[in-house]
Design a protein around this motif. Structure first.
Motif, mmCIF file in Angstrom:
data_model
loop_
_atom_site.group_PDB
_atom_site.id
_atom_site.type_symbol
_atom_site.label_atom_id
_atom_site.label_comp_id
_atom_site.label_asym_id
_atom_site.label_seq_id
_atom_site.Cartn_x
_atom_site.Cartn_y
_atom_site.Cartn_z
ATOM 1 N N GLY A 1 0.782 -1.198 -0.043
ATOM 2 C CA GLY A 1 -0.095 -0.064 0.105
ATOM 3 C C GLY A 1 0.699 1.216 0.024
ATOM 4 O O GLY A 1 0.232 2.288 -0.599
ATOM 5 N N LEU A 2 2.051 1.196 0.586
ATOM 6 C CA LEU A 2 2.875 2.386 1.002
ATOM 7 C C LEU A 2 4.221 2.212 -0.004
ATOM 8 O O LEU A 2 4.923 3.207 -0.037
ATOM 9 C CB LEU A 2 3.196 2.512 2.284
ATOM 10 C CG LEU A 2 2.031 2.613 3.063
ATOM 11 C CD1 LEU A 2 2.251 2.765 4.775
ATOM 12 C CD2 LEU A 2 1.276 4.183 2.897
ATOM 13 N N GLU A 3 4.634 1.299 -0.408
ATOM 14 C CA GLU A 3 5.846 0.891 -1.401
ATOM 15 C C GLU A 3 7.114 1.331 -0.636
ATOM 16 O O GLU A 3 8.003 0.149 -0.605
ATOM 17 C CB GLU A 3 5.798 1.809 -2.551
ATOM 18 C CG GLU A 3 4.502 1.431 -3.682
ATOM 19 C CD GLU A 3 4.707 1.930 -4.813
ATOM 20 O OE1 GLU A 3 5.944 2.381 -5.316
ATOM 21 O OE2 GLU A 3 3.813 2.181 -5.609
ATOM 22 N N LYS A 4 7.593 2.226 0.218
ATOM 23 C CA LYS A 4 8.771 2.419 0.902
ATOM 24 C C LYS A 4 8.239 2.751 2.110
ATOM 25 O O LYS A 4 7.693 3.713 2.615
ATOM 26 C CB LYS A 4 9.473 3.833 0.340
ATOM 27 C CG LYS A 4 9.593 3.375 -1.336
ATOM 28 C CD LYS A 4 10.658 4.053 -1.594
ATOM 29 C CE LYS A 4 10.834 5.555 -1.411
ATOM 30 N NZ LYS A 4 11.846 6.702 -2.194
ATOM 31 N N VAL A 5 8.539 1.679 3.092
ATOM 32 C CA VAL A 5 8.335 1.937 4.539
ATOM 33 C C VAL A 5 9.341 1.898 5.510
ATOM 34 O O VAL A 5 10.390 1.150 5.227
ATOM 35 C CB VAL A 5 7.049 0.747 5.039
ATOM 36 C CG1 VAL A 5 5.855 1.337 4.194
ATOM 37 C CG2 VAL A 5 7.496 -0.371 4.831
ATOM 38 N N TRP A 6 9.227 2.228 6.680
ATOM 39 C CA TRP A 6 10.419 2.202 7.763
ATOM 40 C C TRP A 6 9.825 2.101 9.333
ATOM 41 O O TRP A 6 8.518 2.528 9.142
ATOM 42 C CB TRP A 6 11.430 3.292 7.713
ATOM 43 C CG TRP A 6 11.099 4.726 8.210
ATOM 44 C CD1 TRP A 6 10.466 5.598 7.431
ATOM 45 C CD2 TRP A 6 10.883 5.116 9.506
ATOM 46 N NE1 TRP A 6 10.237 6.524 8.226
ATOM 47 C CE2 TRP A 6 10.589 6.472 9.413
ATOM 48 C CE3 TRP A 6 11.879 4.870 10.651
ATOM 49 C CZ2 TRP A 6 10.730 7.494 10.509
ATOM 50 C CZ3 TRP A 6 11.800 5.519 11.761
ATOM 51 C CH2 TRP A 6 11.438 6.927 11.768
ATOM 52 N N SER A 7 10.642 1.652 9.986
ATOM 53 C CA SER A 7 9.939 1.522 11.602
ATOM 54 C C SER A 7 11.067 1.456 12.413
ATOM 55 O O SER A 7 12.218 1.065 11.975
ATOM 56 C CB SER A 7 9.065 0.167 11.740
ATOM 57 O OG SER A 7 9.779 -0.771 11.695
ATOM 58 N N LEU A 8 10.962 2.138 13.801
ATOM 59 C CA LEU A 8 11.880 1.939 14.789
ATOM 60 C C LEU A 8 11.162 1.180 15.731
ATOM 61 O O LEU A 8 10.267 1.757 16.276
ATOM 62 C CB LEU A 8 12.360 3.301 15.290
ATOM 63 C CG LEU A 8 13.459 3.430 16.413
ATOM 64 C CD1 LEU A 8 14.637 2.819 15.892
ATOM 65 C CD2 LEU A 8 13.678 4.653 16.870
ATOM 66 N N THR A 9 11.536 -0.196 16.334
ATOM 67 C CA THR A 9 10.893 -0.723 17.058
ATOM 68 C C THR A 9 11.980 -1.576 18.127
ATOM 69 O O THR A 9 13.195 -1.643 17.693
ATOM 70 C CB THR A 9 10.113 -1.981 16.731
ATOM 71 O OG1 THR A 9 10.742 -2.811 15.824
ATOM 72 C CG2 THR A 9 8.954 -1.343 15.793
ATOM 73 N N PRO A 10 11.695 -1.886 19.339
ATOM 74 C CA PRO A 10 12.679 -2.663 19.948
ATOM 75 C C PRO A 10 12.388 -4.208 19.399
ATOM 76 O O PRO A 10 11.542 -4.626 18.763
ATOM 77 C CB PRO A 10 12.049 -2.721 21.418
ATOM 78 C CG PRO A 10 10.641 -2.612 21.068
ATOM 79 C CD PRO A 10 10.371 -1.496 19.899
ATOM 80 N N SER A 11 13.842 -4.858 19.335
ATOM 81 C CA SER A 11 13.723 -6.159 18.687
ATOM 82 C C SER A 11 14.197 -7.244 19.788
ATOM 83 O O SER A 11 15.275 -6.696 20.684
ATOM 84 C CB SER A 11 14.601 -6.455 17.486
ATOM 85 O OG SER A 11 13.737 -6.109 16.526
ATOM 86 N N PHE A 12 14.064 -8.291 19.991
ATOM 87 C CA PHE A 12 14.302 -9.200 21.083
ATOM 88 C C PHE A 12 15.026 -10.423 20.787
ATOM 89 O O PHE A 12 14.624 -11.075 19.852
ATOM 90 C CB PHE A 12 13.227 -9.546 22.034
ATOM 91 C CG PHE A 12 12.340 -8.440 22.587
ATOM 92 C CD1 PHE A 12 12.854 -7.764 24.020
ATOM 93 C CD2 PHE A 12 11.506 -7.679 21.843
ATOM 94 C CE1 PHE A 12 12.224 -6.661 24.249
ATOM 95 C CE2 PHE A 12 10.721 -6.640 22.223
ATOM 96 C CZ PHE A 12 11.173 -6.254 23.673
#
Length: 430
Positions: A195-206
């Motif tokens: 739907g957005l083509e270019k996406v990013w996120s900042l999340t904690p990873s475990f």
């Protein structure tokens, strides 16, 4: 809110002006009939001087106030090149907000003790400098991503399947079924590209890894991007441009803080695209020529990466890893089925991998086969497999470990100093 001026905003040109400051007693010493208090706040420090001539009452209070006490100080600005910041406050008023008789941290405190009292260690201006650099790196990332047309999305942290491998999952009970803490937002970002083509996120990873190296945490902050219509080489260009902007912009805004940790900024200044690229095959040849015992097909660990970084004075890419040592979602190289279209970005000066990325497998049947080869159940990835059935397109992405980037930029001896409250196999308090 207390009306005040920040320490860093007091300048020599303000000589004679009356100011009010609020902060904490960072250092204190008595010389003759003067009490010197170095006050700190979030902006920095400033020296304040108390004498009986200015105010006998303030002088008496200054003599008895403890280190790390919270105070409000008033006085007049005086330029003095001998002061730590070239300016000081001739103080005639001090109000103690909360007096501290004894602060537990001393200059000889061990690393383990500092971690035990991390909530108090955060008082340190040096720790504050790390966090300012980290915040500015993300400010810069957001600037670049916005300019380049990427959309920020907010993926879940509670998940039902593995991304990087089941052995490193933190399992929990989710009502009447099992769930896990996310290892990566990648699979959800892949869904968002339609739907957005270019996406990013900042999340904690475990990651439930019992690694005790200087570059591993069990909880870290993960900056991840996923882009439709991009092959491996397209995403490498995104990576180097993003990292370059983050580093250069942070040097522009936080040069003072960076120089607290490293005097030589050469490698940071060298962080300009394009970054060097070498194949996995070339990397193995380099390592073997240096006497490292490694064969084609083996993964490179921290020790091998450290040796490899000696060849470069800036970040660089290693691409074309053997398929069997990479994750199931990475696309097979059509020109060499033994390999995956994957690449890691390594930081120089021994810091090694800061980004892992790849072109994703966009063929349904090949992805099912890879899931089976990894001993996993395709039923656990039905929704993910749907992405290859309804409008699949070539796409690529990567994940950047924010703490690893901070550790390299500031030349920290351990990644745990790059996060507010580090989580490791042996530490979950405070």
């Amino acid at each position: 809110m207390i009306e005040k001026i920040y320490c860093a905003d007091v300048k020599p040109k303000m000589e004679g002006e009356r100011v009010r400051l609020a902060g904490w007693v960072y250092r204190k010493r008595e010389v003759g009939k003067k009490v010197f208090i170095v006050l700190r706040d979030s902006s920095g420090i400033i020296q304040t001087i108390f004498t009986k001539d200015l105010s006998e009452e303030a002088y008496k209070i200054a003599k008895q106030v403890g280190i790390e006490s919270s105070v409000v100080i008033e006085g007049r600005v005086k330029a003095d090149p001998r002061a730590p910041t070239g300016v000081e406050i001739q103080a005639d008023k001090i109000e103690i907000i909360q007096d501290v008789e004894f602060f537990p941290i001393t200059k000889d405190a061990s690393d383990e003790f500092l971690l035990d009292v991390r909530h108090l260690h955060l008082h340190s201006p040096k720790v504050a400098s790390v966090m300012k650099v980290k915040a500015t790196l993300m400010q810069a990332a957001r600037e670049w991503l916005l300019q380049d047309g990427w959309y920020e999305v907010f993926p879940p942290i509670l998940v039902t399947g593995a991304v990087e491998g089941g052995s490193t999952l933190f399992k929990l009970k989710y009502f009447e079924r099992e769930a896990y803490l996310s290892q990566s937002a990648q699979l959800y970002l892949e869904a968002a590209i339609f739907g957005l083509e270019k996406v990013w996120s900042l999340t904690p990873s475990f990651r439930a890894e019992k690694s005790r190296t200087r570059r591993h945490l069990t909880e870290y902050w993960h900056l991840e991007l996923e882009g439709a219509w991009m092959d491996l080489w397209d995403i490498l260009k995104v990576e180097e441009e993003l990292v370059s902007y983050m580093v250069q912009r942070t040097m522009e805004l936080r040069k003072k803080e960076i120089e607290t940790f490293r005097k030589d900024l050469t490698t940071l200044k060298n962080t300009e695209p394009p970054f060097p690229r070498i194949s996995y095959d070339e990397a193995i040849d380099i390592l073997q020529s240096k006497g490292i015992q490694i064969e084609w097909g083996e993964d490179m660990g921290a020790d091998e990466e450290r040796v490899l970084t000696e060849e470069f004075d800036r970040p660089f890419f290693v691409y074309g890893y053997p398929k069997h040592i990479k994750a199931f979602y990475m696309k097979e190289d059509p020109e060499d089925p033994r390999k995956a279209l994957a690449a890691d970005m390594l930081a120089p000066e021994g810091y090694g991998e800061i980004i892992g990325g790849s072109q994703r497998e966009d063929d349904y049947n090949k992805l099912v086969q890879r899931i089976l080869e990894e001993g996993m159940d395709p039923k656990n990835y039905e929704w993910y497999l749907d992405l290859r059935k309804y409008g699949s397109v070539p796409h690529s992405g990567f994940g950047l470990g924010l703490e690893r980037l901070v550790a390299w930029i500031l030349k920290l001896d351990h990644i745990r100093w790059a996060t507010l409250f580090p989580r490791t196999p042996s530490r979950i308090y405070p």
